[in-house]
Design an enzyme around this catalytic site. Structure first.
Site, mmCIF file in Angstrom:
data_model
loop_
_atom_site.group_PDB
_atom_site.id
_atom_site.type_symbol
_atom_site.label_atom_id
_atom_site.label_comp_id
_atom_site.label_asym_id
_atom_site.label_seq_id
_atom_site.Cartn_x
_atom_site.Cartn_y
_atom_site.Cartn_z
ATOM 1 N N MET A 1 10.552 -6.639 4.639
ATOM 2 C CA MET A 1 10.672 -7.363 6.084
ATOM 3 C C MET A 1 11.798 -8.119 6.326
ATOM 4 S SD MET A 1 8.163 -5.528 7.265
ATOM 5 C CE MET A 1 7.670 -6.312 8.876
ATOM 6 N N ARG B 1 22.992 -13.979 4.098
ATOM 7 C CA ARG B 1 22.624 -12.585 3.681
ATOM 8 C C ARG B 1 23.349 -11.938 3.036
ATOM 9 N NH1 ARG B 1 18.779 -10.881 7.720
ATOM 10 N NH2 ARG B 1 18.624 -12.330 9.510
ATOM 11 N N SER C 1 0.763 -1.029 0.100
ATOM 12 C CA SER C 1 0.146 0.096 0.010
ATOM 13 C C SER C 1 0.841 1.395 -0.008
ATOM 14 C CB SER C 1 -1.142 0.009 1.187
ATOM 15 O OG SER C 1 -0.434 0.083 2.574
ATOM 16 N N HIS D 1 8.608 3.398 8.984
ATOM 17 C CA HIS D 1 8.245 2.260 9.926
ATOM 18 C C HIS D 1 6.836 2.947 10.677
ATOM 19 C CE1 HIS D 1 8.774 -0.533 13.115
ATOM 20 N NE2 HIS D 1 8.821 0.267 13.913
ATOM 21 N N ASP E 1 15.579 -0.453 12.135
ATOM 22 C CA ASP E 1 14.472 0.803 11.992
ATOM 23 C C ASP E 1 15.150 1.865 12.630
ATOM 24 O OD1 ASP E 1 12.357 -0.623 10.828
ATOM 25 O OD2 ASP E 1 11.906 -1.544 12.717
ATOM 26 N N ASN F 1 13.469 4.214 4.619
ATOM 27 C CA ASN F 1 12.376 3.360 5.133
ATOM 28 C C ASN F 1 11.381 3.927 5.907
ATOM 29 O OD1 ASN F 1 11.629 0.586 6.147
ATOM 30 N ND2 ASN F 1 12.291 1.011 8.000
HETATM 31 C C1 GAR Z 1 3.684 -0.626 6.502
HETATM 32 O O1 GAR Z 1 2.981 -0.227 7.926
HETATM 33 C C2 GAR Z 1 5.181 -0.195 6.906
HETATM 34 O O2 GAR Z 1 5.499 0.884 7.602
HETATM 35 C C3 GAR Z 1 5.453 -1.322 7.575
HETATM 36 O O3 GAR Z 1 5.102 -2.455 6.902
HETATM 37 C C4 GAR Z 1 3.753 -1.957 6.380
HETATM 38 C C5 GAR Z 1 3.799 -2.439 4.901
HETATM 39 O O4 GAR Z 1 2.636 -2.230 4.414
HETATM 40 N N1 GAR Z 1 7.087 -1.616 7.692
HETATM 41 C C6 GAR Z 1 7.661 -1.944 8.927
HETATM 42 O O5 GAR Z 1 7.267 -2.556 9.823
HETATM 43 C C7 GAR Z 1 9.228 -1.964 8.505
HETATM 44 N N2 GAR Z 1 9.856 -2.040 9.896
HETATM 45 P P1 GAR Z 1 2.433 -1.952 2.908
HETATM 46 O O6 GAR Z 1 3.125 -3.289 2.199
HETATM 47 O O7 GAR Z 1 1.118 -1.926 2.646
HETATM 48 O O8 GAR Z 1 3.193 -0.757 2.603
#
Ligand code: GAR
Length: 209
Positions: free
Chosen positions: A90, A65, A13, A109, A145, A107
């Protein structure tokens, strides 16, 4: 314009918000490639439906990695990206990768960092009893993060919030915040000084709430 490589793992999203901001003329950038470590990620379909090149780089296909990150690097460079945008990616990146893209790796978060880095930030925010929660866009360093903060958006925590209701309201802010922060980068308005981000000389620009 700024050429973006977006790294995703899921729903996408935030990627969609970036695509929409570009289409709407609010972000002057182009997405050169969307790379996912998950083949089934909905984010890949979003990119494909816009004619954006996609690439699946499965972490499981690599022995460690370093090898995984080397393949990510190869893809990013092959598409000549200026900026690497993590959008719900992730996987933890190696120090070598982070250093290679230092200052060109951002990034988002879903918490007001440095509070609640890592997993389950909404649940942990409720457990901690914070009254204000939100989202952060930041340059990436070796810490999960971690890294210099570019922009944040805050929302109030309501008495009857659950992790899910909180996530929905934070996500709406993410979709506003990420394109805005990327546009600042695109305009060359950001400067890193002593590990902190200056925006046009001001450390904390007002947010259009
Ligand atoms: C989002 O809320 C983003 O901030 C979070 O994952 C979600 C992805 O949603 N990211 C983290 O937690 C990174 N540590 P999306 O795929 O709909 O953008």
């Amino acid at each position: 314009p700024l050429r973006i490589a977006a790294l995703v793992s899921g729903r996408g999203s935030n990627l969609q918000a970036i695509i929409d901001a570009i289409a709407g003329g609010r972000l002057s950038a182009e997405i050169g490639v969307v790379i996912s470590n998950v083949a089934s990620a909905a984010a890949l379909q979003r990119a494909e439906s816009q004619g954006i090149p996609t690439q699946v780089v499965r972490n499981r296909d690599f022995p460690d990695r370093e090898a995984f990150d080397a393949e990510l690097t190869r893809c990013i460079d092959a598409h000549e990206a200026d900026l690497v945008v993590l959008a719900g990616f992730m996987r933890l990146l190696t120090p070598g990768f982070v250093q290679r893209f230092s200052g060109r790796l951002v990034n988002i978060h879903p918490s007001l960092l440095p509070a609640f880095p890592g997993l389950r930030p909404h649940e942990r925010a409720l457990e901690a009893g914070v009254r204000i929660h939100g989202a952060t866009v930041h340059f990436v360093n070796e810490e999960t993060d971690g890294g210099p903060i570019i922009a944040q958006a805050a929302i109030p925590v309501l008495a009857d919030d659950t992790p899910e209701t909180l996530a929905v309201r934070v996500l709406a802010q993410e979709h506003r915040l990420y394109p805005m922060a990327l546009q600042w980068i695109s305009e060359g308005r950001l400067r890193l000084e002593n590990g902190r981000v200056l925006v046009n000389g001001a450390e904390s620009p007002p947010l259009p709430m």
